[in-house]
Design an enzyme around this catalytic site. Structure first.
Site, short mmCIF file in Angstrom:
data_model
loop_
_atom_site.label_atom_id
_atom_site.label_comp_id
_atom_site.label_asym_id
_atom_site.label_seq_id
_atom_site.Cartn_x
_atom_site.Cartn_y
_atom_site.Cartn_z
N LYS A 1 28.73 64.28 74.76
CA LYS A 1 29.79 64.92 75.55
C LYS A 1 31.14 64.76 74.83
CE LYS A 1 27.22 64.28 79.82
NZ LYS A 1 27.03 63.59 81.11
N ASP B 1 31.70 67.35 86.97
CA ASP B 1 30.25 67.25 87.17
C ASP B 1 29.80 68.00 88.42
OD1 ASP B 1 28.68 65.95 85.26
OD2 ASP B 1 29.39 63.95 85.87
N GLN C 1 29.41 58.62 84.02
CA GLN C 1 28.01 58.81 83.66
C GLN C 1 27.11 58.04 84.63
OE1 GLN C 1 26.95 60.94 81.31
NE2 GLN C 1 24.81 60.47 81.72
N1 GUN Z 1 23.17 61.49 84.51
C1 GUN Z 1 22.20 62.41 84.35
N2 GUN Z 1 22.72 63.65 84.35
C2 GUN Z 1 24.05 63.51 84.50
C3 GUN Z 1 25.13 64.43 84.57
O1 GUN Z 1 25.00 65.65 84.50
N3 GUN Z 1 26.36 63.88 84.72
C4 GUN Z 1 26.56 62.54 84.82
N4 GUN Z 1 27.79 62.12 85.00
N5 GUN Z 1 25.59 61.67 84.77
C5 GUN Z 1 24.34 62.15 84.61
#
Ligand code: GUN
Length: 280
Positions: free
Chosen positions: A53, A120, A97
């Protein structure tokens, strides 16, 4: 043999678009989109996702601020960081995350993020907006899946869409998104009886259960569009999805590979959401 839906190629198109839009935003309004990424603890997969990311942000010219916190960080400390980021003019998106360590309540953390910075799409306000058919930030993986379907010119309206998996991150928001696009939507899960009878009805089948190669060719209709959200490491080290790719590809009209399918699209949509947050 099915058409392979190449997430690497599609996401590159999206990233190129984001790059030029970010440049315009900087030239016209002096704004550089900023994303804060918070990682708590040492989860190996999470570390990889966070790194991807961050490098995607840099590639498209965004500012990326990284918070790598030890496993024993208190919830209070995390909430404090989020509140500061909520007020930080240089930060337009905040991402925590998941999963978080057990002593931290993920709902409390997510609800502390300013919904307009919740790129998100996990905050109840964003979930509610999606529920009511007027989404603001849409969760990245579901949005990436719909983007892939659209970019292949596949019609959604009136189709039977079957989702295997009911998570808050993928299954549930994807169901709402496809419903908003006028699909007939069914969600299956671990307690669904006669799973293959349901999956065989699908014009569009999305596997998001986290069970390696559980979708076999006998479970799909001829010519189905098959989207694989799974990413599972087998004991022999091989990375596989939730779909038995080789046999299903013989029968499907379109299929996503793992890796190189949905994953890159998730990251591309995070950039799209952050650009939106910065543009308002
Ligand atoms: N953990 C698994 N998928 C995601 C996601 O799309 N965003 C975040 N923040 N954590 C995750």
């Amino acid at each position: 043999m099915a058409i392979i839906m190449d997430g690497n190629r599609l996401s590159r198109d999206v990233r190129n678009h984001v790059t030029s839009e970010a440049l315009r935003l900087k030239q016209n309004r002096g704004i550089v989109p900023g994303l804060a990424v918070i990682l708590v603890g040492e989860d190996a997969a999470s570390k990889i996702y966070v790194k991807r990311k961050e490098s995607a942000c840099k590639e498209v010219g965004f500012l990326s601020r990284e918070f790598r916190l030890p496993h024993d960080t208190t919830q209070k400390k995390i909430l404090q960081i989020i509140r500061e980021l909520n007020h930080d003019q240089s930060i337009h998106g905040i991402l925590v995350q998941l999963p978080l360590p057990g002593h931290i309540n993920p709902d409390t953390v997510i609800e502390t993020i300013d919904p307009r910075k919740d790129v998100d799409g996990f905050h109840p306000w964003n979930v509610g907006r999606l529920f009511s058919g007027d989404p603001y930030h849409i969760a990245c993986t579901p949005r990436g899946i719909v983007e892939m379907i659209d970019r292949h010119g596949i019609e959604i309206e009136g189709k039977e869409a079957v989702i295997v998996g009911r998570s808050n991150i993928v299954g549930k928001p994807l169901a709402l998104l496809l419903l908003n696009r006028h699909a007939t939507v069914t969600i299956c899960h671990s307690r669904t009886k006669n799973l293959s009878e349901v999956t065989k009805r699908a014009d569009i089948l999305i596997a998001a259960a986290g069970r390696p190669e559980m979708i076999k060719s006998g479970m799909i209709k001829d010519g189905a569009v098959v989207i694989d959200v799974g990413i599972n490491r087998l004991d022999n080290g091989r990375l596989v999805g939730d779909v038995a790719f080789a046999e299903v590809a013989e029968k499907a009209s379109h299929i996503t590979p793992v890796p190189g399918g949905v994953g890159p699209m998730t990251i591309a949509m995070l950039l799209v959401n952050t650009l939106k947050a910065a543009s308002l």
